[in-house]
Design a protein around this motif. Structure first.
Motif, mmCIF file in Angstrom:
data_model
loop_
_atom_site.group_PDB
_atom_site.id
_atom_site.type_symbol
_atom_site.label_atom_id
_atom_site.label_comp_id
_atom_site.label_asym_id
_atom_site.label_seq_id
_atom_site.Cartn_x
_atom_site.Cartn_y
_atom_site.Cartn_z
ATOM 1 N N PHE A 374 0.294 -1.465 0.072
ATOM 2 C CA PHE A 374 0.305 -0.218 -0.384
ATOM 3 C C PHE A 374 0.844 1.249 -0.333
ATOM 4 N N ARG A 378 -0.217 5.030 -0.841
ATOM 5 C CA ARG A 378 -0.819 5.667 -0.207
ATOM 6 C C ARG A 378 -2.074 7.044 0.186
ATOM 7 N N ALA A 397 -2.314 0.895 6.721
ATOM 8 C CA ALA A 397 -2.260 -0.508 5.934
ATOM 9 C C ALA A 397 -1.354 -1.144 6.800
#
Ligand code: CTP
Ligand code: MG
Length: 429
Positions: A374, A378, A397
């Motif tokens: 992720f 982001r 995450a």
């Protein structure tokens, strides 16, 4: 007074909102003017609908402006109460007539000014109850605080004093009432009174500023029952300020100023939402998560795009506002949202929360899952969800150290919190 007819009686409400709001001076129809983050008409319709009195509801709008039409449609969607709209006329009486003509067959009619937008539901109920008890014309009234004088400007014409008038009398204040709306009537009697007035010349018609006045002229007795100070009419900028102040001091759990709690501070509210989706075994199903498409990643199963992050964010918002959850708002009765992308649901959730009188502070989401990686995207995900919600949304995450379904890659869990605060707090500061 008429004897009540047996059986359940039908009540129609006509809300007149077709005025131009000249004295308020906002350069837009008064019903559209913002008040605590919503239009005046939003507030007015909330009181009308929450009263539960209307079997039929007609709103009379300025011709040729579909913005207020959308306000009515949204109120109908939110409440499940059908709201018909019709264009109004040049004078208030013309608008009332247009509204009455659009009503179906009803026994009683309540005519209400949208400009009295904070009228508590209890006032509607009081008027309806007096009609059910046999009243032909029933109006809400409040005692008069000022001393009222009758005056004659012509008698002062000879004096060189601008705008002066000679006092011709001082009625006993205890025998006076300031009259508000909703005004309730036997439907047939009101229609006949309006038909009568349709033949009058403009000056005579303009001299009668409310429906009860027409009924008096037609010879009907008019009853006054207690009104409510919160049912004041927004006419000038000062009235709008008062309405802002009333809403700012309102109990945030009750949308009506009847429940004013002067000592209660304005407290923000938090909410929580959790969503779990299994990783799909369908190789064709792409991954949508946090508002982004993730090429090459296995998708999440589910009726929709499976965007667990967006769904958890929606639920956190609904939870904070106290207006239900995803199932409440995107269930089978709103087929247009079946299978909708997560960002679209989030946008609609934010709209519903605002329509309920809340502003959004922020939404924070963390998902637990082995994939996707992720970090590199982001900022992009935050931007997509923030744009959808119209308020800051941040996503983080984590993994579960190989434990559980998230650790084995079978599914993803998203946890979200949201903070909302009363929209009126924006203006109270
Ligand atoms: N109204 C209406 N049609 C009109 C005039 C008034 O439906 N032709 C409605 C207004 O929308 C309001 C109510 O009647 O809800 C009371 O009127 P008022 O307070 O005078 O509002 P406006 O006419 O909009 O204001 P102004 O007179 O300052 O222009
Ligand atoms: Mg007017």
């Amino acid at each position: 007074m008429r004897a009540p007819t047996p059986g359940r009686q039908r009540t129609g409400i006509v809300v007149v909102a077709a005025g131009s709001g000249t004295r308020l001076g906002h350069g837009m129809p008064k019903a559209l003017v913002p008040l605590a983050g919503q239009t005046l008409l939003d507030h007015a319709l909330r009181g009308v609908i929450d009263s539960g009195v209307a079997d039929e509801l007609v709103v009379v709008l300025p011709p040729g402006d579909d913005r207020l039409d959308r306000v009515c449609r949204a109120a109908a969607d939110r409440s499940g109460t059908p709201v018909a709209t019709v264009p109004g006329g040049a004078e208030r009486n013309d608008s009332v007539r247009a509204g009455l003509a659009a009503l179906g067959i009803v026994d009683h009619v309540l005519v209400h000014d949208a400009a009295r937008c904070l009228t508590p539901p209890a006032v509607f109920a009081r008027i309806a109850a007096a009609l059910a008890a046999g009243g032909t014309a029933v109006v809400p009234g409040v005692p008069v605080a000022d001393t009222i004088k009758a005056v004659d400007p012509a008698a002062a014409a000879a004096l060189d004093i601008p705008d002066a008038a000679v006092v011709t009398g001082t009625p006993d204040r205890s025998g006076l009432r300031a009259i508000q709306t909703p005004q309730g009537f036997d439907a047939a009697a009101l229609a006949a009174a309006h038909d009568l007035a349709a033949g009058w010349d403009r000056a005579a018609a303009a001299a009668i500023t409310d429906d009860a006045g027409l009924m008096e002229r037609a010879g009907h007795p008019v009853l006054v029952v207690p009104g409510d100070p919160a049912a004041f009419k927004i006419t000038t900028a000062l009235d709008l300020l008062l309405a802002e102040a009333v809403l700012a001091r309102q109990d945030t759990t009750d949308p009506h100023p009847g429940a004013l709690m002067a000592d209660r501070p304005l407290i923000p509210r938090t909410g929580i939402g959790i969503d779990v989706h299994a990783v799909s075994t369908d190789p064709e199903r792409g991954l949508w998560l946090a508002g982004l498409h993730w090429p090459g990643e296995a998708g999440l199963s589910g009726h929709s795009d499976g965007d667990a992050v967006a769904h958890a964010a929606c639920d956190a918002l609904f939870s904070a506002a106290g207006i239900g959850d995803l199932g409440t708002h995107f269930g089978t009765d709103r087929p247009e949202f079946a299978g909708a992308p997560g960002v679209r649901l989030l946008g609609e959730a934010a709209r519903l929360v605002r329509a309920a009188g809340w502003e959004i502070g922020n939404v924070a989401v963390q998902f637990v899952g082995r994939r996707p990686k992720f970090g590199p995207r982001r900022t992009q995900a935050d931007a997509a969800l923030t744009a959808a919600a119209g308020a800051p949304v941040t996503v983080t995450a984590t993994t579960s150290d190989g434990l559980g379904y998230e650790g084995s890659g079978q599914g993803i869990t998203a946890y979200a919190t949201a903070l909302v605060y009363p929209a009126s707090a924006n203006l109270a500061g």
